[in-house]
Write a protein that holds these residues in place. Structure first.
Motif, PDB file in Angstrom:
ATOM      1  N   ILE A 127       6.323   4.046 -15.068  1.00 51.03           N
ATOM      2  CA  ILE A 127       6.571   2.718 -14.822  1.00 51.03           C
ATOM      3  C   ILE A 127       6.865   2.841 -12.693  1.00 51.03           C
ATOM      4  O   ILE A 127       6.283   2.325 -12.145  1.00 51.03           O
ATOM      5  N   ALA A 128       7.799   5.133 -12.984  1.00 55.42           N
ATOM      6  CA  ALA A 128       8.242   4.398 -11.504  1.00 55.42           C
ATOM      7  C   ALA A 128       7.676   5.306 -10.912  1.00 55.42           C
ATOM      8  O   ALA A 128       6.994   3.873  -9.820  1.00 55.42           O
ATOM      9  N   GLY A 129       6.703   5.831 -11.062  1.00 52.59           N
ATOM     10  CA  GLY A 129       5.781   6.929 -10.525  1.00 52.59           C
ATOM     11  C   GLY A 129       4.131   5.391 -10.324  1.00 52.59           C
ATOM     12  O   GLY A 129       4.030   5.636  -9.112  1.00 52.59           O
ATOM     13  N   LEU A 130       4.269   5.336 -10.838  1.00 54.47           N
ATOM     14  CA  LEU A 130       3.059   4.264 -10.962  1.00 54.47           C
ATOM     15  C   LEU A 130       3.256   2.950  -9.749  1.00 54.47           C
ATOM     16  O   LEU A 130       2.602   2.332  -9.446  1.00 54.47           O
ATOM     17  N   THR A 131       4.161   2.162 -10.072  1.00 53.27           N
ATOM     18  CA  THR A 131       4.858   1.037  -9.501  1.00 53.27           C
ATOM     19  C   THR A 131       4.858   1.438  -7.903  1.00 53.27           C
ATOM     20  O   THR A 131       4.031   1.419  -6.824  1.00 53.27           O
ATOM     21  N   ALA A 132       5.041   3.516  -7.373  1.00 55.02           N
ATOM     22  CA  ALA A 132       4.909   3.569  -6.007  1.00 55.02           C
ATOM     23  C   ALA A 132       4.082   3.852  -5.433  1.00 55.02           C
ATOM     24  O   ALA A 132       3.384   3.293  -4.079  1.00 55.02           O
ATOM     25  N   GLN A 133       2.807   4.068  -6.253  1.00 58.93           N
ATOM     26  CA  GLN A 133       1.475   4.575  -6.091  1.00 58.93           C
ATOM     27  C   GLN A 133       0.266   3.252  -5.325  1.00 58.93           C
ATOM     28  O   GLN A 133       0.089   3.315  -4.825  1.00 58.93           O
ATOM     29  N   ASP A 134       1.152   2.231  -6.453  1.00 57.71           N
ATOM     30  CA  ASP A 134       0.698   1.329  -6.288  1.00 57.71           C
ATOM     31  C   ASP A 134       1.086   0.666  -5.246  1.00 57.71           C
ATOM     32  O   ASP A 134       0.172  -0.287  -4.181  1.00 57.71           O
ATOM     33  N   LEU A 135       2.099   0.925  -4.828  1.00 59.67           N
ATOM     34  CA  LEU A 135       2.794  -0.207  -3.246  1.00 59.67           C
ATOM     35  C   LEU A 135       1.859   0.683  -1.794  1.00 59.67           C
ATOM     36  O   LEU A 135       1.125   0.140  -0.920  1.00 59.67           O
ATOM     37  N   VAL A 136       2.267   2.108  -2.180  1.00 56.93           N
ATOM     38  CA  VAL A 136       1.108   2.910  -1.594  1.00 56.93           C
ATOM     39  C   VAL A 136      -0.462   2.424  -1.250  1.00 56.93           C
ATOM     40  O   VAL A 136      -0.435   1.832   0.031  1.00 56.93           O
ATOM     41  N   ASP A 137      -0.828   2.038  -2.018  1.00 57.83           N
ATOM     42  CA  ASP A 137      -2.292   1.431  -2.143  1.00 57.83           C
ATOM     43  C   ASP A 137      -2.251   0.188  -1.680  1.00 57.83           C
ATOM     44  O   ASP A 137      -3.592  -0.265  -0.899  1.00 57.83           O
ATOM     45  N   ALA A 138      -0.919  -0.687  -2.037  1.00 55.70           N
ATOM     46  CA  ALA A 138      -1.566  -1.645  -1.642  1.00 55.70           C
ATOM     47  C   ALA A 138      -1.608  -2.226   0.007  1.00 55.70           C
ATOM     48  O   ALA A 138      -1.798  -2.809   0.314  1.00 55.70           O
ATOM     49  N   ALA A 139      -0.490  -0.893   0.749  1.00 57.45           N
ATOM     50  CA  ALA A 139      -0.250  -1.478   1.446  1.00 57.45           C
ATOM     51  C   ALA A 139      -1.300  -0.803   3.210  1.00 57.45           C
ATOM     52  O   ALA A 139      -1.012  -0.590   3.781  1.00 57.45           O
ATOM     53  N   GLY A 140      -1.824   0.057   2.016  1.00 62.12           N
ATOM     54  CA  GLY A 140      -3.179   0.683   3.073  1.00 62.12           C
ATOM     55  C   GLY A 140      -2.518   1.305   3.640  1.00 62.12           C
ATOM     56  O   GLY A 140      -2.911   1.789   5.103  1.00 62.12           O
ATOM     57  N   ILE A 141      -1.369   2.105   3.858  1.00 63.22           N
ATOM     58  CA  ILE A 141      -1.024   3.231   5.030  1.00 63.22           C
ATOM     59  C   ILE A 141      -1.393   4.259   5.859  1.00 63.22           C
ATOM     60  O   ILE A 141      -2.191   4.677   4.911  1.00 63.22           O
ATOM     61  N   LYS A 142      -1.713   3.942   6.522  1.00 63.42           N
ATOM     62  CA  LYS A 142      -2.206   5.029   7.778  1.00 63.42           C
ATOM     63  C   LYS A 142      -1.136   5.814   8.084  1.00 63.42           C
ATOM     64  O   LYS A 142      -0.499   5.936   8.599  1.00 63.42           O
ATOM     65  N   PRO A 143      -1.983   6.801   8.542  1.00 61.84           N
ATOM     66  CA  PRO A 143      -1.112   7.851   9.405  1.00 61.84           C
ATOM     67  C   PRO A 143      -0.840   7.618  10.953  1.00 61.84           C
ATOM     68  O   PRO A 143      -0.949   6.477  11.761  1.00 61.84           O
ATOM     69  N   ASN A 144       0.547   8.203  11.004  1.00 65.51           N
ATOM     70  CA  ASN A 144       1.651   7.721  11.320  1.00 65.51           C
ATOM     71  C   ASN A 144       2.889   6.584  11.630  1.00 65.51           C
ATOM     72  O   ASN A 144       2.809   5.651  12.489  1.00 65.51           O
ATOM     73  N   GLN A 145       2.201   5.360  10.950  1.00 62.96           N
ATOM     74  CA  GLN A 145       2.910   3.870  10.338  1.00 62.96           C
ATOM     75  C   GLN A 145       4.117   3.998  10.205  1.00 62.96           C
ATOM     76  O   GLN A 145       3.837   5.260   9.628  1.00 62.96           O
ATOM     77  N   THR A 146       5.144   3.338   9.919  1.00 68.58           N
ATOM     78  CA  THR A 146       6.443   3.594  10.302  1.00 68.58           C
ATOM     79  C   THR A 146       6.956   3.095   9.248  1.00 68.58           C
ATOM     80  O   THR A 146       6.401   1.524   9.135  1.00 68.58           O
ATOM     81  N   VAL A 147       7.015   3.154   8.322  1.00 71.32           N
ATOM     82  CA  VAL A 147       7.711   2.776   6.771  1.00 71.32           C
ATOM     83  C   VAL A 147       8.552   2.627   6.404  1.00 71.32           C
ATOM     84  O   VAL A 147       9.679   3.870   6.881  1.00 71.32           O
ATOM     85  N   LEU A 148       9.718   1.135   6.386  1.00 68.73           N
ATOM     86  CA  LEU A 148      10.985   1.533   5.719  1.00 68.73           C
ATOM     87  C   LEU A 148      11.060   1.503   4.155  1.00 68.73           C
ATOM     88  O   LEU A 148      10.251   0.204   4.035  1.00 68.73           O
ATOM     89  N   ILE A 149      11.675   2.766   3.166  1.00 71.60           N
ATOM     90  CA  ILE A 149      12.037   2.331   2.325  1.00 71.60           C
ATOM     91  C   ILE A 149      13.743   2.157   2.059  1.00 71.60           C
ATOM     92  O   ILE A 149      14.620   2.932   2.157  1.00 71.60           O
TER      93      ILE A 149
END
Length: 328
Positions: A127-149
């Protein structure tokens, strides 16, 4: 067999003797060695899905589980007795979960555990690991973007910090001051202490002098990142606080709530995508995450390992720093 159950929605979890389940066609019986603990488990116990998912009582709790295949049902060719497997133990009807010595699941819903990974670590992932992985995939994070958690020290947050860092983001984590080193080790570039105590703020007048409250995150981020952030992952805030945190996100950015606190319409009006997020990750995604753990790219942050028999007393605590896992 021993299991943690509730007798009805909203009842107190308790240890009980339950019949050992037998696998049906296409299923396997798993002798569980470890079971992950998630806030979702207690929400299920309180009836969160009562209107959409039939439930058997006594309801055996737990979704995440890892162990060895003990029996195989008709038609199963994917696994054999003795294979190490991990997955989600939530089906229709609910109530046959992983907080037990044995549980059954469709063979196709389970994933082999690499030899490098312990049962305890594997059980912390679904649950926890997949939720995190799915969130990162959904956001399509690119290098040097700023992410607040926001809520970075919990189970999902601890994985998110790592995965966002791997994606190349500059990670800002909210955490208590004494967790800053932990966040840095996981990959956070900055840590914001979201807490204040009585006397630090003239507007703070809670009758409990030891109580700390969410504060200062918006001001702190706006000071260090006046142009805004690219992605917000908020894992803990209610609607008001989420809306405040979302004001930090640039137009064209992304903002996600995992606790259904987002106003999707308000986000769209500010050209922000995301909103309320529910992980859909399954066996394929879990296998990808396991490979990352096996290679050493992702660390599984285990805060506590608790014997199943002591499980009912360990539930419901706040301020987790990583995952709690039941040893069965």
């Amino acid at each position: 067999m021993r299991a943690i159950v509730v007798q009805s929605f909203g009842a107190r979890p308790e240890l009980a003797d339950m019949p050992e389940p037998e696998p049906g066609p296409g299923e396997v019986q798993v002798a569980l060695d470890a079971a992950g603990v998630n806030p979702f488990d207690l929400k299920l116990a309180d009836g969160m899905l009562a209107k959409t998912l039939p439930t058997d009582f006594p309801m055996i709790l737990g979704v995440d589980g890892a162990g060895k295949v003990a029996k195989v049902g008709d038609g199963v060719t994917k696994f054999a007795v003795g294979d190490r497997v991990v997955g989600k133990f939530l089906g229709r009807p609910a109530g046959h979960g992983s907080w037990a010595q044995y549980s059954t699941a469709p063979a196709d819903s389970l994933v082999p555990i690499p030899e490098e990974i312990t049962f305890t670590a594997a059980a912390a992932l679904p649950i926890a690991g997949l939720t995190a992985q799915d969130l990162v995939d959904a956001a399509g994070i690119k290098p040097n973007q700023t992410v607040l958690i926001v809520g970075a020290t919990g189970g999902v947050g601890s994985f998110l910090v790592q995965l966002a860092n791997i994606a190349g983001a500059k990670v800002i984590a909210t955490a208590r001051e004494d967790a800053a080193d932990q966040m840095a080790r996981l990959g956070a570039d900055e840590t914001i202490d979201y807490t204040i105590v009585r006397g630090d703020d003239p507007n703070f007048n809670d009758p409990d002098p030891s109580l700390r409250v969410d504060s200062r995150v918006v001001d702190a981020v706006r000071f260090t990142h006046p142009d805004g952030i690219d992605v917000l992952f908020d894992l803990v805030s209610g609607p008001k606080a989420f809306a405040e945190h979302a004001t930090l996100v640039k137009r064209g950015g992304h903002a996600y709530s995992t606790v259904w606190a987002a106003d999707d319409l308000a986000l769209r009006e500010h050209d922000i995508t995301g909103g309320n997020f529910e992980s859909k990750g399954g066996p394929t995604e879990l296998a990808r995450l396991l490979a990352r753990v096996a290679s050493g790219d992702v660390v599984v942050p285990i805060e506590a390992t608790v014997p199943l028999e002591a499980g009912p007393l360990a539930l419901g605590g706040d301020g987790a720093r990583g995952k709690t896992v039941f040893a069965i």
